[in-house]
Each structure stands twice: as structure tokens, then as C-alpha cells.
Design a protein around this motif. Structure first.
Motif, mmCIF file in Angstrom:
data_model
loop_
_atom_site.group_PDB
_atom_site.id
_atom_site.type_symbol
_atom_site.label_atom_id
_atom_site.label_comp_id
_atom_site.label_asym_id
_atom_site.label_seq_id
_atom_site.Cartn_x
_atom_site.Cartn_y
_atom_site.Cartn_z
ATOM 1 N N TYR A 131 0.938 -1.361 -0.037
ATOM 2 C CA TYR A 131 -0.048 -0.002 -0.166
ATOM 3 C C TYR A 131 0.906 1.271 -0.031
ATOM 4 O O TYR A 131 1.739 1.219 0.695
ATOM 5 C CB TYR A 131 -0.723 -0.116 1.112
ATOM 6 N N GLN B 175 6.470 6.874 7.255
ATOM 7 C CA GLN B 175 5.297 5.906 8.234
ATOM 8 C C GLN B 175 4.928 5.022 7.287
ATOM 9 O O GLN B 175 4.247 4.928 6.161
ATOM 10 C CB GLN B 175 4.363 6.978 8.610
ATOM 11 N N ASP B 176 5.023 3.581 7.966
ATOM 12 C CA ASP B 176 4.428 2.561 7.128
ATOM 13 C C ASP B 176 2.832 2.514 7.353
ATOM 14 O O ASP B 176 2.579 2.859 8.597
ATOM 15 C CB ASP B 176 4.976 1.257 7.614
ATOM 16 N N ALA B 177 2.182 2.520 6.367
ATOM 17 C CA ALA B 177 0.629 2.675 6.519
ATOM 18 C C ALA B 177 0.264 1.394 6.953
ATOM 19 O O ALA B 177 0.555 0.045 6.405
ATOM 20 C CB ALA B 177 -0.028 2.926 5.097
ATOM 21 N N PRO B 178 -0.627 0.999 7.844
ATOM 22 C CA PRO B 178 -1.284 0.018 8.461
ATOM 23 C C PRO B 178 -2.204 -0.451 7.557
ATOM 24 O O PRO B 178 -3.070 0.186 6.958
ATOM 25 C CB PRO B 178 -1.833 0.389 10.056
ATOM 26 N N VAL B 179 -2.359 -1.785 7.333
ATOM 27 C CA VAL B 179 -3.160 -2.537 6.644
ATOM 28 C C VAL B 179 -3.674 -3.615 7.244
ATOM 29 O O VAL B 179 -3.136 -4.527 7.532
ATOM 30 C CB VAL B 179 -2.711 -3.068 5.122
ATOM 31 N N GLU B 180 -4.991 -3.514 7.403
ATOM 32 C CA GLU B 180 -5.739 -4.649 8.165
ATOM 33 C C GLU B 180 -6.403 -5.461 7.077
ATOM 34 O O GLU B 180 -7.221 -5.180 6.318
ATOM 35 C CB GLU B 180 -6.741 -4.208 8.976
ATOM 36 N N GLN B 181 -6.089 -6.724 6.682
ATOM 37 C CA GLN B 181 -6.606 -7.637 5.933
ATOM 38 C C GLN B 181 -7.369 -8.635 6.226
ATOM 39 O O GLN B 181 -6.964 -9.296 7.675
ATOM 40 C CB GLN B 181 -5.291 -8.238 5.178
ATOM 41 N N VAL C 90 -7.112 -4.366 1.299
ATOM 42 C CA VAL C 90 -7.000 -2.614 1.856
ATOM 43 C C VAL C 90 -8.383 -2.130 1.558
ATOM 44 O O VAL C 90 -9.096 -2.541 0.866
ATOM 45 C CB VAL C 90 -5.816 -2.043 1.116
ATOM 46 N N GLU D 106 -9.741 1.957 2.501
ATOM 47 C CA GLU D 106 -9.324 3.039 2.973
ATOM 48 C C GLU D 106 -10.039 4.014 1.976
ATOM 49 O O GLU D 106 -11.042 3.756 1.407
ATOM 50 C CB GLU D 106 -7.777 3.524 2.993
#
Length: 319
Positions: A169, A226-232, A246, A248
Motif C-alpha cells: 500500500y 510512516q508505514d501505512a497500517p493495512v488490516e487484511q 486494503v 481506505e
């Protein structure tokens, strides 16, 4: 009112200094040269709008459909704005330039275009040890500027090794570059703004270096990175495994693995569908449509229920 047929789209092929031949050898596209880097497979962008291949709108572009048939996308007739998304397949036979994209506000105020560029990548294939650039190591603006002034690119840029099936992402403001030997499917905002930060000092056939955009790049880069958080999440629907990659504000993107049969309900305004492996049949209202690797389509909002049967892999997206 548009009927319930899927809208099949013809890719727009784009030559690039870093491009190769895999869009022909892997996806059977008629490429313009052996340096073809991009297939814009679902696009209403003026720099490469996809052409509709079937049905009542055959020969028109996706942009035509967006402006003249809002019901396809569940939009009001008087709704303003351009088609929001763009899907590409990229063949990096060489390293892409190190670049960064602006957000919506910067794009609108500085470039006078509707969208910035947040994007994401699904890695379709990658050579052994292939690596991309994602982010940087500077902690402050001063450190960032100093590393650039000194040409300390190895120190500044953060490398990440990838393999087939990885997902990345890339929000606007993220420094990035796709590395040699990687083929990706990219889902992004419908924007063609790229600020090039570094291009390995390479030259074109005429001996000219490509233009850099250091000032704009510095203006839009997120510092520190900043590493973008991704909730899978995964869910199983019949013989279909649906993995959300992703979700968003600009898009939601999914990986679907079909091994058999599944019936699905439309829950989005419309769906963008790319077949990246295998073959399947899509059934809508008793009609069957053949899908194979390299096929790209839009399921219009009028489709409420559809079925899939076969063995295939898809990347699916919507707003």
C-alpha cells in the motif's frame, strides 16, 4: 438504463524506458514495442482511456460511459467529478525512477487536476531477489535534504524484497520505486502526476537524462516515513476465497481465489474486476461470459447477483 452485461475493456499499452515484453508473453497483449511498461487496463483518464469492447456501448470509452450513463456506476445524473480509479499492469524490465505523488489538496491547488495519487500494488510475479523502494530513512527535513544534496541514495532509500502474492500500500507522500524483474497490478486514484526524485543518472537513446522534480518531491514527501497500517481479512463464499487487501478512503481492493463455484451479491456501486490467472465463467441472468487471464471488466450496478465457476485468480476493487 444499461442492461446487466459486464463491460469488457481493452487495455491501453504505454511504452516506457524501463518496460519489457511480459505484457505480450504473459498476458497476450499486442504491445507497441519491446519496451512496453504499462497496460492501463481499467482507465477513464484522458492520457489513456480504455475502450469498451462489447454491448450497446462498444467502441466508446470508459470515460464516455462515466459521463453519459451514470446509472452504470450508481451515480446521480447531475453528479460532478471524474471517474475515480485507474488500474494498471506494470512490467518493470528495469528499475523505475524513485518517485513520489501528491495528495488531493496539492494536486488540485498546484496542478489543477482533480485527484492526487494514492496507490497499491499486488505483485503478480517477481524474479529471485527482486526489490522495490518503499519509504526513506531520513528522520527530519534537514536530514532528508542533506542526503539528497550529497547523493546518498543508498543511505536514504529503504529497499524491500518482494515475491509473487505480496501486497504493498503506497499512500500519497510515500517515496517509492518498482524494481527490475517485478510485474504488478496497480490500483490507484485516477491521476497521472509523478514527481521524479532520482533516476539512477540514466539517459535515453539521445543521451538525455529524464527530468527530475526535486522541489515538488520535497514538498509532498512524508517526513519521517510512516508505514501505512493495512488490516487484511478473509472470508469464504462457496469455492471462492475473498481476501480484503486494503480498505481506505479512496478504494477497497480484494484478492479472489476461485476453485469451483460461487454465487455473489453486489454490495458496491460497481466492481472493477481483473483476471490475473486461470479461466472462469461469469454467469448473470442465465447468460455466461468467458473470463481468462488478462481480461478486465466492470460489473455495473444493475447486476445484483452473479455466479462464478472455474479455477481463476482475480483482483477486484471499488470506491
Amino acid at each position: 438504463m444499461y442492461n446487466n452485461e459486464p463491460i469488457f475493456l481493452q487495455p491501453v499499452l504505454q511504452e516506457r524506458i524501463w518496460g519489457g515484453q511480459k505484457l505480450r508473453t504473459e498476458y497476450d497483449y499486442e504491445i507497441p514495442s519491446d519496451k512496453t511498461g504499462e497496460a492501463w487496463v481499467i482507465s477513464a483518464h484522458p492520457h489513456g482511456p480504455s475502450k469498451i469492447m462489447n454491448g450497446a456501448l462498444a467502441g466508446q470509452t470508459l470515460a464516455d460511459a462515466w459521463y453519459e450513463h451514470k446509472e452504470i456506476f450508481n451515480k446521480a445524473e447531475d453528479e460532478q467529478g471524474e471517474y475515480p480509479l485507474l488500474v494498471k499492469i506494470l512490467d518493470a524490465a528495469d528499475d523505475l525512477s524513485v518517485q513520489v505523488h501528491p495528495d488531493d489538496e496539492f494536486a488540485r491547488t498546484v496542478e489543477n487536476v482533480p485527484y492526487g495519487k494514492t496507490e497499491c500494488w499486488y505483485v503478480l510475479s517477481a524474479e529471485e531477489g527482486a526489490e522495490l523502494v518503499l519509504g526513506h530513512n531520513a528522520k527530519t527535513q534537514e536530514e532528508f535534504d542533506q542526503m539528497i544534496d550529497r547523493g546518498e541514495w543508498d543511505k536514504l532509500l529503504r529497499g524491500v524484497k518482494v515475491k509473487a502474492g505480496d501486497f504493498v500500500y503506497v499512500p500519497s507522500g510515500t517515496i517509492h520505486a518498482i524494481g527490475k524483474g517485478i510485474v504488478i497490478l496497480e490500483t490507484q486514484q485516477s491521476s497521472d502526476i509523478t514527481y521524479r526524485l532520482y533516476d539512477y543518472d540514466r539517459t535515453d537513446v539521445a543521451g538525455n537524462k529524464r527530468e527530475l522534480h526535486l522541489e515538488r518531491s520535497t514538498q509532498v514527501t512524508t517526513i519521517p516515513h510512516q508505514d501505512a497500517p493495512v488490516e487484511q481479512m478473509e472470508k469464504v463464499n462457496g469455492d471462492l476465497i475473498e481476501k480484503k487487501l486494503v480498505e481506505e478512503q479512496y478504494f477497497s481492493v480484494y484478492h479472489w481465489q476461485l476453485n469451483g463455484q460461487a454465487t455473489c451479491e453486489m454490495t458496491a456501486d460497481f466492481l472493477q474486476v481483473s483476471v490475473v490467472e486461470g479461466r472462469a465463467a461469469l454467469m448473470i441472468d442465465g447468460k455466461s461470459f468467458d473470463l481468462k487471464k488478462g481480461t478486465h471488466l466492470i460489473l455495473p450496478h444493475s447486476v445484483t447477483t452473479y455466479s462464478l465457476e472455474g479455477n481463476a485468480e482475480f483482483i477486484v476493487s471499488h470506491e
